[in-house]
Scaffold this motif. Structure first.
Motif, short mmCIF file in Angstrom:
data_model
loop_
_atom_site.label_atom_id
_atom_site.label_comp_id
_atom_site.label_asym_id
_atom_site.label_seq_id
_atom_site.Cartn_x
_atom_site.Cartn_y
_atom_site.Cartn_z
N TYR A 1 0.75 -1.37 -0.10
CA TYR A 1 0.17 0.04 -0.09
C TYR A 1 0.78 1.14 -0.22
O TYR A 1 0.71 2.27 -0.55
CB TYR A 1 -1.02 -0.09 1.34
N ALA A 2 1.90 1.35 0.79
CA ALA A 2 2.84 2.40 0.96
C ALA A 2 3.94 2.38 -0.20
O ALA A 2 4.80 3.35 -0.25
CB ALA A 2 3.90 2.23 2.20
N GLY A 3 3.82 1.47 -1.20
CA GLY A 3 4.65 1.46 -2.34
C GLY A 3 6.05 1.08 -2.01
O GLY A 3 6.98 1.53 -2.80
N ALA A 4 6.15 -0.04 -1.08
CA ALA A 4 7.54 -0.44 -0.79
C ALA A 4 8.41 -1.06 -1.82
O ALA A 4 7.64 -1.78 -2.84
CB ALA A 4 7.37 -1.38 0.37
N ASP A 5 9.66 -1.03 -1.92
CA ASP A 5 10.39 -1.89 -3.05
C ASP A 5 10.81 -3.21 -2.61
O ASP A 5 10.38 -3.66 -1.29
CB ASP A 5 11.70 -1.17 -3.26
N LEU A 6 11.29 -3.96 -3.44
CA LEU A 6 11.59 -5.58 -3.19
C LEU A 6 12.39 -5.73 -1.92
O LEU A 6 11.94 -6.54 -0.89
CB LEU A 6 12.06 -6.07 -4.34
N PRO A 7 13.38 -4.90 -1.63
CA PRO A 7 14.09 -5.17 -0.32
C PRO A 7 13.34 -5.24 0.97
O PRO A 7 13.54 -5.94 1.98
CB PRO A 7 15.26 -4.25 -0.48
N VAL A 8 12.28 -4.25 0.86
CA VAL A 8 11.76 -4.12 2.40
C VAL A 8 10.77 -5.28 2.43
O VAL A 8 10.60 -5.83 3.36
CB VAL A 8 10.80 -2.81 2.04
N LEU A 9 10.23 -5.68 1.35
CA LEU A 9 9.25 -6.92 1.21
C LEU A 9 10.16 -8.07 1.66
O LEU A 9 9.39 -8.86 2.52
CB LEU A 9 8.71 -7.21 -0.13
N ALA B 1 11.21 -11.97 8.33
CA ALA B 1 10.55 -12.04 9.70
C ALA B 1 9.58 -12.86 9.88
O ALA B 1 9.26 -13.92 10.79
CB ALA B 1 10.13 -10.60 10.07
N ALA B 2 8.90 -13.16 8.68
CA ALA B 2 7.81 -14.27 8.81
C ALA B 2 8.61 -15.72 8.80
O ALA B 2 7.95 -16.66 9.48
CB ALA B 2 7.15 -14.21 7.36
N GLU B 3 9.47 -16.00 8.01
CA GLU B 3 10.47 -17.28 8.03
C GLU B 3 10.80 -17.43 9.52
O GLU B 3 10.79 -18.72 9.91
CB GLU B 3 11.44 -17.05 7.11
N ALA B 4 11.36 -16.43 10.12
CA ALA B 4 11.59 -16.54 11.59
C ALA B 4 10.76 -17.05 12.47
O ALA B 4 10.71 -18.00 13.12
CB ALA B 4 12.42 -15.26 11.90
N ALA B 5 9.44 -16.52 12.16
CA ALA B 5 8.43 -16.83 12.94
C ALA B 5 7.97 -18.20 12.92
O ALA B 5 7.46 -19.09 13.62
CB ALA B 5 7.37 -15.76 12.64
N MET B 6 7.93 -18.64 11.55
CA MET B 6 7.57 -20.10 11.09
C MET B 6 8.47 -21.18 11.78
O MET B 6 8.05 -22.10 12.48
CB MET B 6 7.74 -19.96 9.48
N LEU B 7 9.87 -20.82 11.82
CA LEU B 7 10.78 -21.74 12.26
C LEU B 7 10.66 -21.78 13.71
O LEU B 7 11.10 -22.96 14.42
CB LEU B 7 12.29 -21.38 11.94
N ARG B 8 10.24 -20.77 14.44
CA ARG B 8 10.07 -20.81 15.84
C ARG B 8 8.72 -21.64 16.22
O ARG B 8 8.88 -22.52 17.19
CB ARG B 8 9.73 -19.20 16.52
#
Length: 285
Positions: free
Chosen positions: A76-84, A90-97
């Motif tokens: 929505y804010a127009g973020a570039d790929l590095p931000v995504l 962070a989602a992967e880290a949550a998955m592994l936890r």
């Protein structure tokens, strides 16, 4: 939600980003609660896997779902790929936890994350463009310019067989999902009215029949991929889920994959993505 990792990005939006998270979680859980899916983990058995169960997948789905809201807001804010990517990591880290180190949804985080961001991008700009086209137009060139991690399964398969995998599929705007996955869901409902699980099986097997699945290539090489695609295509030629007794045929196919330790993880992700696209197109615009 871990919005702090998007410092400098305006994440305010009025559209319910939490709805995106809810839909993503439901699609991931519906995927694992589908059986028979050749070689894949389900609520019935663990398929070709000895290190993970449906409980791992469901715990993972719950843990990662808030990040799809974050990705929606980033788009929505127009973020570039590095931000995504930061949100995805962070989602992967949550998955592994949540799974104690088991990779259940890395591919799904990548695909659903990009599409969640595309939804946000589209809503913010009042565009009617399909989300797959948004991904290709806004982030596609950067995605395609990204190199494979040499030690990853995708990197190994790319080096040995030249397969593009999830990166190419996303960068091109998910052509297999659009040309195979979504039509197969619709076909499954026509063949077996009132049975949503049957539609999901039809979708998954249709993707196996045509997708150059890097998970299968990693486990079984070109011989394994040929076996998988041939068996899936035969299931479809015999009528798919429209044939009486189709579950017996699908289970036989499943057992064949298990005996060869083949696991079409790309098709499993493709099923979840197909469901996500269907459901978000109907509810978020």
């Amino acid at each position: 939600m871990k919005l702090a990792i998007m410092q400098g990005v305006d994440v305010s939006s009025t559209v319910p980003a939490d709805m995106v998270a809810h839909i993503a979680r439901k699609c991931l859980i519906d995927e694992v609660r589908t059986w028979p899916k050749p070689g894949l983990v389900s609520h019935v058995d663990t398929g070709s896997h000895t290190d993970m169960t449906a409980a791992h997948f469901e715990a993972s789905a719950r843990a990662i779902s808030p990040y799809f809201s974050d990705l929606y807001r980033a788009g929505y804010a127009g973020a570039d790929l590095p931000v995504l990517r930061k949100v995805g990591l962070a989602a992967e880290a949550a998955m592994l936890r949540a799974t104690r180190g088991i990779n259940t949804h890395r591919g799904a985080i990548w695909a659903l994350g990009l599409l969640s961001a595309a939804l946000g991008w589209r809503v913010a700009r009042g565009e009617a463009l399909p989300c797959c086209d948004v991904v290709r137009r806004v982030w596609g060139s950067d995605i395609l310019a990204t190199t494979h991690e040499p030690s990853s399964h995708g990197g190994v398969v790319h080096r040995l067989y030249g397969a593009g995998g999830a990166r190419i599929e996303a960068g091109l705007g998910f052509p297999f999902i659009r040309s195979v996955g979504l039509p197969a869901l619709k076909k499954g409902r026509e063949l077996c009215p009132g049975d949503e699980e049957a539609a999901r099986v039809q979708c998954c097997i249709a993707l196996i029949a045509q997708l150059e699945d890097t998970n299968i290539l990693y486990r079984g090489g070109t011989e394994g991929l040929s076996y998988a695609q041939t068996g899936a295509a035969m299931f479809l030629r015999r009528g798919g889920v429209g044939k009486p007794g189709w579950r017996v045929h699908a289970e036989t196919l499943h057992r064949g994959f298990v005996s060869r330790r083949l696991s079409p993880g790309g098709a499993a992700d493709g099923l979840a993505v197909s469901l996500f696209l269907e459901r978000t197109e109907k509810t978020i615009s």
